[in-house]
Design a protein around this motif. Structure first.
Motif, PDB file in Angstrom:
ATOM      1  N   PHE A 161      30.784  -3.558  33.818  1.00 28.70           N
ATOM      2  CA  PHE A 161      32.148  -4.036  33.612  1.00 28.70           C
ATOM      3  C   PHE A 161      32.327  -4.502  32.173  1.00 28.70           C
ATOM      4  CE2 PHE A 161      31.564  -4.290  38.137  1.00 28.70           C
ATOM      5  CZ  PHE A 161      32.805  -3.963  38.660  1.00 28.70           C
ATOM      6  N   GLY A 162      33.552  -4.406  31.700  1.00 25.39           N
ATOM      7  CA  GLY A 162      33.863  -4.878  30.359  1.00 25.39           C
ATOM      8  C   GLY A 162      35.289  -5.377  30.310  1.00 25.39           C
ATOM      9  N   TRP A 163      35.677  -5.889  29.144  1.00 25.68           N
ATOM     10  CA  TRP A 163      37.039  -6.382  28.919  1.00 25.68           C
ATOM     11  C   TRP A 163      37.817  -5.291  28.173  1.00 25.68           C
ATOM     12  CZ3 TRP A 163      37.967 -10.969  31.246  1.00 25.68           C
ATOM     13  CH2 TRP A 163      36.884 -11.817  31.484  1.00 25.68           C
ATOM     14  N   PHE A 164      38.823  -4.727  28.809  1.00 28.74           N
ATOM     15  CA  PHE A 164      39.533  -3.583  28.227  1.00 28.74           C
ATOM     16  C   PHE A 164      40.974  -3.946  27.868  1.00 28.74           C
ATOM     17  CE2 PHE A 164      35.978  -1.570  30.246  1.00 28.74           C
ATOM     18  CZ  PHE A 164      35.683  -0.515  29.409  1.00 28.74           C
ATOM     19  N   ALA A 165      41.418  -3.360  26.756  1.00 29.00           N
ATOM     20  CA  ALA A 165      42.791  -3.554  26.285  1.00 29.00           C
ATOM     21  C   ALA A 165      43.262  -2.271  25.617  1.00 29.00           C
ATOM     22  CB  ALA A 165      42.857  -4.720  25.294  1.00 29.00           C
ATOM     23  N   ALA A 166      44.574  -2.191  25.370  1.00 32.48           N
ATOM     24  CA  ALA A 166      45.113  -1.052  24.636  1.00 32.48           C
ATOM     25  C   ALA A 166      44.529  -1.038  23.223  1.00 32.48           C
ATOM     26  CB  ALA A 166      46.633  -1.149  24.570  1.00 32.48           C
ATOM     27  N   ALA A 167      44.418   0.143  22.643  1.00 36.33           N
ATOM     28  CA  ALA A 167      43.769   0.287  21.332  1.00 36.33           C
ATOM     29  C   ALA A 167      44.408  -0.601  20.272  1.00 36.33           C
ATOM     30  CB  ALA A 167      43.801   1.750  20.894  1.00 36.33           C
ATOM     31  N   GLY A 168      45.704  -0.801  20.331  1.00 37.78           N
ATOM     32  CA  GLY A 168      46.376  -1.602  19.321  1.00 37.78           C
ATOM     33  C   GLY A 168      46.634  -3.042  19.740  1.00 37.78           C
ATOM     34  N   TYR A 169      45.971  -3.497  20.792  1.00 33.44           N
ATOM     35  CA  TYR A 169      46.237  -4.843  21.308  1.00 33.44           C
ATOM     36  C   TYR A 169      45.815  -5.910  20.303  1.00 33.44           C
ATOM     37  CZ  TYR A 169      46.287  -8.832  24.506  1.00 33.44           C
ATOM     38  OH  TYR A 169      46.553 -10.037  25.110  1.00 33.44           O
ATOM     39  N   GLU A 170      46.685  -6.875  20.099  1.00 34.16           N
ATOM     40  CA  GLU A 170      46.406  -7.976  19.168  1.00 34.16           C
ATOM     41  C   GLU A 170      46.388  -9.291  19.927  1.00 34.16           C
ATOM     42  OE1 GLU A 170      45.568  -7.847  16.080  1.00 34.16           O
ATOM     43  OE2 GLU A 170      45.856  -5.673  15.797  1.00 34.16           O
ATOM     44  N   HIS A 171      45.336 -10.072  19.681  1.00 34.59           N
ATOM     45  CA  HIS A 171      45.228 -11.396  20.298  1.00 34.59           C
ATOM     46  C   HIS A 171      45.194 -12.446  19.196  1.00 34.59           C
ATOM     47  CE1 HIS A 171      43.947 -14.665  22.883  1.00 34.59           C
ATOM     48  NE2 HIS A 171      42.941 -14.905  22.051  1.00 34.59           N
ATOM     49  N   ARG A 172      46.084 -13.409  19.283  1.00 33.75           N
ATOM     50  CA  ARG A 172      46.122 -14.467  18.265  1.00 33.75           C
ATOM     51  C   ARG A 172      45.078 -15.532  18.577  1.00 33.75           C
ATOM     52  NH1 ARG A 172      52.257 -16.373  17.564  1.00 33.75           N
ATOM     53  NH2 ARG A 172      51.981 -16.683  19.813  1.00 33.75           N
ATOM     54  N   GLN A 173      44.258 -15.817  17.586  1.00 36.14           N
ATOM     55  CA  GLN A 173      43.202 -16.803  17.749  1.00 36.14           C
ATOM     56  C   GLN A 173      43.793 -18.149  18.181  1.00 36.14           C
ATOM     57  OE1 GLN A 173      40.734 -17.228  14.324  1.00 36.14           O
ATOM     58  NE2 GLN A 173      39.187 -18.451  15.360  1.00 36.14           N
ATOM     59  N   GLY A 174      43.160 -18.727  19.203  1.00 40.53           N
ATOM     60  CA  GLY A 174      43.617 -20.006  19.730  1.00 40.53           C
ATOM     61  C   GLY A 174      44.499 -19.881  20.945  1.00 40.53           C
ATOM     62  N   ASP A 175      45.090 -18.705  21.154  1.00 42.78           N
ATOM     63  CA  ASP A 175      45.913 -18.487  22.347  1.00 42.78           C
ATOM     64  C   ASP A 175      45.028 -18.235  23.564  1.00 42.78           C
ATOM     65  OD1 ASP A 175      48.131 -18.775  20.824  1.00 42.78           O
ATOM     66  OD2 ASP A 175      48.786 -16.680  20.953  1.00 42.78           O
ATOM     67  N   ALA A 176      45.559 -18.526  24.737  1.00 45.27           N
ATOM     68  CA  ALA A 176      44.848 -18.207  25.978  1.00 45.27           C
ATOM     69  C   ALA A 176      44.759 -16.686  26.141  1.00 45.27           C
ATOM     70  CB  ALA A 176      45.567 -18.827  27.171  1.00 45.27           C
ATOM     71  N   ILE A 177      43.689 -16.224  26.743  1.00 52.05           N
ATOM     72  CA  ILE A 177      43.526 -14.795  27.024  1.00 52.05           C
ATOM     73  C   ILE A 177      44.546 -14.377  28.079  1.00 52.05           C
ATOM     74  CG2 ILE A 177      41.974 -13.047  27.974  1.00 52.05           C
ATOM     75  CD1 ILE A 177      41.177 -13.978  25.198  1.00 52.05           C
ATOM     76  N   ARG A 178      45.314 -13.354  27.777  1.00 50.20           N
ATOM     77  CA  ARG A 178      46.315 -12.835  28.709  1.00 50.20           C
ATOM     78  C   ARG A 178      45.642 -11.812  29.625  1.00 50.20           C
ATOM     79  NH1 ARG A 178      51.685 -13.226  27.331  1.00 50.20           N
ATOM     80  NH2 ARG A 178      52.086 -11.084  28.039  1.00 50.20           N
TER      81      ARG A 178
END
Length: 284
Positions: A161-178
């Motif tokens: 298992f792994g953590w998958f997202a769209a190729a262009g997904y952006e996560h802002r540091q400090g935000d909760a994981i969506r």
């Protein structure tokens, strides 16, 4: 010229699975017996059908030409046999959401090629629900992710298992994981959220899907990240666990539960089991 049905079936399985070993598993026989059947078929046809090296099994040009005819031959034989039966044989099979990946059409095609007269009923659901249905007798067999600490069932393959997202997904540091996930009763969802909690990483659930197709769509659309088996990760998504500093997820197992006793259904199920063993998830 009379052809041996068992030999032709062995040839088709070797061609499909690209392995004498996996064909033997599907037929519940030895690798040597498969080799003997194939040799007799080649002698009967006067042509080399399979080219075999220590590292590779592939069709010869004559074998490739014969493969379609071989499938038709088996199908015709099964139709003739089925015509003598009072009713078609049925196989009620459950396959877990986290196991039924993009190769499912190929797996079902192999199942049909092995036993064309078999009526196949497939239910896709969470592993826990399928295991409950199997234990109630509502399913003949279930291919699921191993649940809890149960050690029964035939192991078919490891499941990463792994953590998958769209190729262009952006996560802002400090935000909760969506997160996108299946219902709260999903075992993989619970493993993922516990791993995040243990690592002290905040998370928020922004999408709950009624099936893996819905979760995959949400991930592909860039709505969220999901904990998914490599087997079912949507095409075009990427593993982002290392980049985002997310905790590693434990390896599970794909297991088969079955109560089948008749030879035809068991043989068809062995074909499917061998195909699952053939699949290899990415190592990175």
């Amino acid at each position: 010229m009379a052809l041996d049905v068992d030999a032709v079936q062995a040839f088709v399985l070797v061609a499909d699975l690209q392995s004498f070993t996996r064909a033997a598993e599907a037929l519940d026989t030895s690798q040597a017996a498969v080799s003997v059947k194939l040799k007799r078929l080649e002698d009967r046809l006067g042509a080399k059908l399979i080219e075999r090296t220590p590292r590779l099994v592939r069709l010869s040009s004559r074998g490739a030409a014969f493969l379609g005819v071989a499938r038709e031959f088996i199908a015709a034989h099964e139709r003739a046999v089925a015509g003598l039966a009072a009713a078609p044989q049925r196989l009620s099979l459950g396959i877990s959401d986290h196991v039924a990946g993009p190769e499912l059409p190929v797996l079902l095609a192999r199942l049909h090629a092995y036993e064309p007269s078999l009526v196949i009923e497939v239910q896709i659901d969470a592993s826990r629900h399928l295991l409950d249905a199997f234990e109630r007798g509502a399913l003949d067999a279930a291919i699921i992710r191993r649940e809890d600490d149960r050690r029964d069932g035939e192991v078919l393959a490891p499941e990463r298992f792994g953590w998958f997202a769209a190729a262009g997904y952006e996560h802002r540091q400090g935000d909760a994981i969506r997160l996108a996930s299946l219902a709260p009763s999903c075992g993989v969802r619970n493993i993922a959220t516990r791993a995040l909690d243990a690592a002290g990483i905040g998370w928020t659930e922004v999408f709950v899907g009624g099936g893996m197709a819905a979760v995959s769509a949400a991930v592909s659309a860039g709505l969220a990240i999901a904990a998914l088996a490599y087997r079912v990760a949507p095409i075009g998504t990427v593993e982002v666990g290392e980049r985002l500093g997310l905790p590693a997820l434990p390896v599970s197992e794909i297991v088969l539960h079955s109560t089948l006793t008749d030879a035809r259904s068991r043989g068809a199920l062995r074909t499917l089991a061998a195909a699952f063993r053939e699949h290899r998830a990415p190592t990175t």
